[in-house]
Design an enzyme around this catalytic site. Structure first.
Site, PDB file in Angstrom:
ATOM      1  N   SER A  44       0.830  -1.194   0.000  1.00 35.38           N
ATOM      2  CA  SER A  44       0.000   0.000   0.000  1.00 35.38           C
ATOM      3  C   SER A  44       0.875   1.259   0.000  1.00 35.38           C
ATOM      4  O   SER A  44       1.621   1.497  -0.948  1.00 35.38           O
ATOM      5  CB  SER A  44      -0.952  -0.036   1.195  1.00 35.38           C
ATOM      6  OG  SER A  44      -1.917   0.971   1.125  1.00 35.38           O
ATOM      7  N   ASP A  62       4.155  24.545  -0.604  1.00 36.85           N
ATOM      8  CA  ASP A  62       5.478  24.264  -1.175  1.00 36.85           C
ATOM      9  C   ASP A  62       6.000  22.865  -0.858  1.00 36.85           C
ATOM     10  O   ASP A  62       7.199  22.672  -0.653  1.00 36.85           O
ATOM     11  CB  ASP A  62       6.494  25.296  -0.681  1.00 36.85           C
ATOM     12  CG  ASP A  62       6.653  25.283   0.849  1.00 36.85           C
ATOM     13  OD1 ASP A  62       5.775  24.707   1.534  1.00 36.85           O
ATOM     14  OD2 ASP A  62       7.645  25.840   1.352  1.00 36.85           O
ATOM     15  N   HIS A  67      -7.278  -5.418  -1.014  1.00 34.93           N
ATOM     16  CA  HIS A  67      -6.083  -4.616  -0.794  1.00 34.93           C
ATOM     17  C   HIS A  67      -5.031  -5.317   0.080  1.00 34.93           C
ATOM     18  O   HIS A  67      -3.853  -5.012  -0.004  1.00 34.93           O
ATOM     19  CB  HIS A  67      -6.495  -3.287  -0.142  1.00 34.93           C
ATOM     20  CG  HIS A  67      -5.414  -2.279  -0.052  1.00 34.93           C
ATOM     21  ND1 HIS A  67      -4.894  -1.626  -1.154  1.00 34.93           N
ATOM     22  CD2 HIS A  67      -4.739  -1.791   1.024  1.00 34.93           C
ATOM     23  CE1 HIS A  67      -3.958  -0.780  -0.769  1.00 34.93           C
ATOM     24  NE2 HIS A  67      -3.850  -0.856   0.542  1.00 34.93           N
TER      25      HIS A  67
END
Length: 421
Positions: A140, A346, A399
């Protein structure tokens, strides 16, 4: 020591900010695991990169994931507690409350993304096996880390295996959540199709929470929006059953919520063990494209079927919302810092597109066709953009397939990377 494994604990001192190595330092913990029969052999290393963010590495035990036994047939495994988790100078609510200001806490938390974790890993590799690259298994979020590793220090890698974790290299937080809500909706509807009574029960619980004030054992109020976060479990192989049996004991004979249910909801939605999961979730997609700006919350407004009044009530998944940091006690010390992180414009890029395009380190990845958490379309796009990549697409597992499959997923990925299949 578990008799099935020989383990060695390692503690490393690393810079909080790797660009300022003489500044503040933190501790990073990792556990070496090897088959006792092969403990004295010179074996290649496999670094395990746990999912998350904010998840500590698994602890070896009789119930350890099958991939570990598979790996130990050929490798010496390093289970890394990524910075801020487990025994690696943990970031907890108590630790966060010690900071003098939200700005100081936000600046500190800015050093817990993939770039810093990869820098830690390289420092550790040079201490454990300085002359040899190692292999990685990224589950993951561990796959996100893998792509950052390949971008920044490919010389440290011999081969990489990724399970359900190829990120979209250019995907913004807005694109990620625009794709996520429809997948979560479909998964919730599949759950209701399997357990129709649970749809009615969840609607009944939500109506009860709207009409009355219900408190969890820690004093937090249980609201409908917090109830809906239980949908996070639905992307795992046993997620439907775990949620179903939780709901099975939710109401007593008088129609009141049971203590058992409230206790479990508190544990499942409280982020006590992994606050970084909530704090850092959207920073994964901050790469110089401006603030993430609570993208999951903004995207929610575009899906009318997710209103709290809807019937059936749709649960949510891997989304983090600003209200969580005011309403969940384990996250409150992070609230103002989380707002600052969401507003930060940023964030440095995590992936080097040109370097990845010419990558020569064998990368084998499994993409789960119906993955609720990581978009398969974005994963396949990334696979086309990264050199030396081979992909296995399947709907056989959810998953957590690398764990649910025993050792089969890892074995096949190793064969793919080596060109044996």
């Amino acid at each position: 020591m578990n008799p099935a494994y020989t383990t060695v604990d390692h503690l490393f001192t690393v810079p909080l900010d790797h660009s300022a190595p003489t500044g503040e330092h933190i501790q990073v913990f990792a556990r070496e695991v090897v088959d006792p029969v092969r403990a004295d052999e010179r074996l290649p290393w496999l670094l395990y990169l746990q999912g998350g963010p904010g998840g500590k590495s698994p602890r070896p035990s009789a119930g350890s994931p099958g991939w570990l036994d598979q790996a130990l047939q050929t490798h010496r495994v390093l289970l890394l507690d990524q910075r801020g988790t487990g025994r690696s100078t943990p970031v907890t609510a108590r630790a966060a409350a010690r900071f003098a200001s939200p700005a100081q806490l936000a600046a500190y938390l800015g050093h817990f993304r993939a770039d810093s974790i990869v820098a830690d890993a390289e420092l550790i590799r040079r201490q454990l096996c300085p002359d040899e690259p190692w292999e990685t298994l990224g589950q993951s979020y561990g796959g996100f880390l893998t792509l950052t590793y390949l971008s920044r220090a490919p010389e440290g890698l011999r081969a990489c295996y990724v399970t359900g974790g190829l990120p979209g290299l250019t995907a913004t937080a807005d694109e990620v959540y625009a794709r996520t809500y429809p997948r979560v909706r479909d998964r919730v509807l599949d759950f209701y199709a399997r357990y129709p009574d649970d749809s009615r029960r969840l609607r009944r619980i939500a109506d009860l929470l709207t009409a009355t004030e219900v408190r969890l054992p820690d004093g937090d109020r249980l609201t409908t929006r917090r109830l809906r976060t239980l949908g996070l479990a639905l992307g795992m192989g046993d997620g439907f059953e775990r949620l179903h049996w939780l709901l099975d004991e939710s109401l007593d004979a008088d129609g009141e919520l049971t203590d058992t249910f409230l206790h479990q909801v508190r544990n499942l939605t409280g982020f006590t063990d992994n606050p970084l999961y909530a704090v850092l979730q959207e920073t994964l997609y901050g790469q110089g494209a401006g603030p993430t700006g609570w993208a999951a919350s903004r995207a929610l407004d575009g899906f009318a079927e997710f209103t709290e009044e809807a019937d059936p009530l749709l649960l949510t998944g891997e989304m983090i919302y600003p209200w969580m940091f005011r309403e969940i006690s384990g996250l409150r010390p992070f609230a103002d810092a989380a707002d600052l992180l969401a507003a930060r414009p940023d964030w440095p890029p995590l992936y080097d597109h040109r370097r990845l395009a010419t990558n020569r380190v064998p990368l084998a990845a499994i993409v789960y066709h119906d993955d609720m958490y990581v978009d398969a379309g974005l994963s396949l796009r990334t696979a086309r953009e990264v050199g030396a990549t081979r992909v296995w697409v399947t709907n056989e597992w959810e998953h957590d397939g690398v764990t649910a499959s025993g050792g089969r997923v890892l074995a096949r990925l190793m064969d793919l990377a080596a060109g044996r299949v």
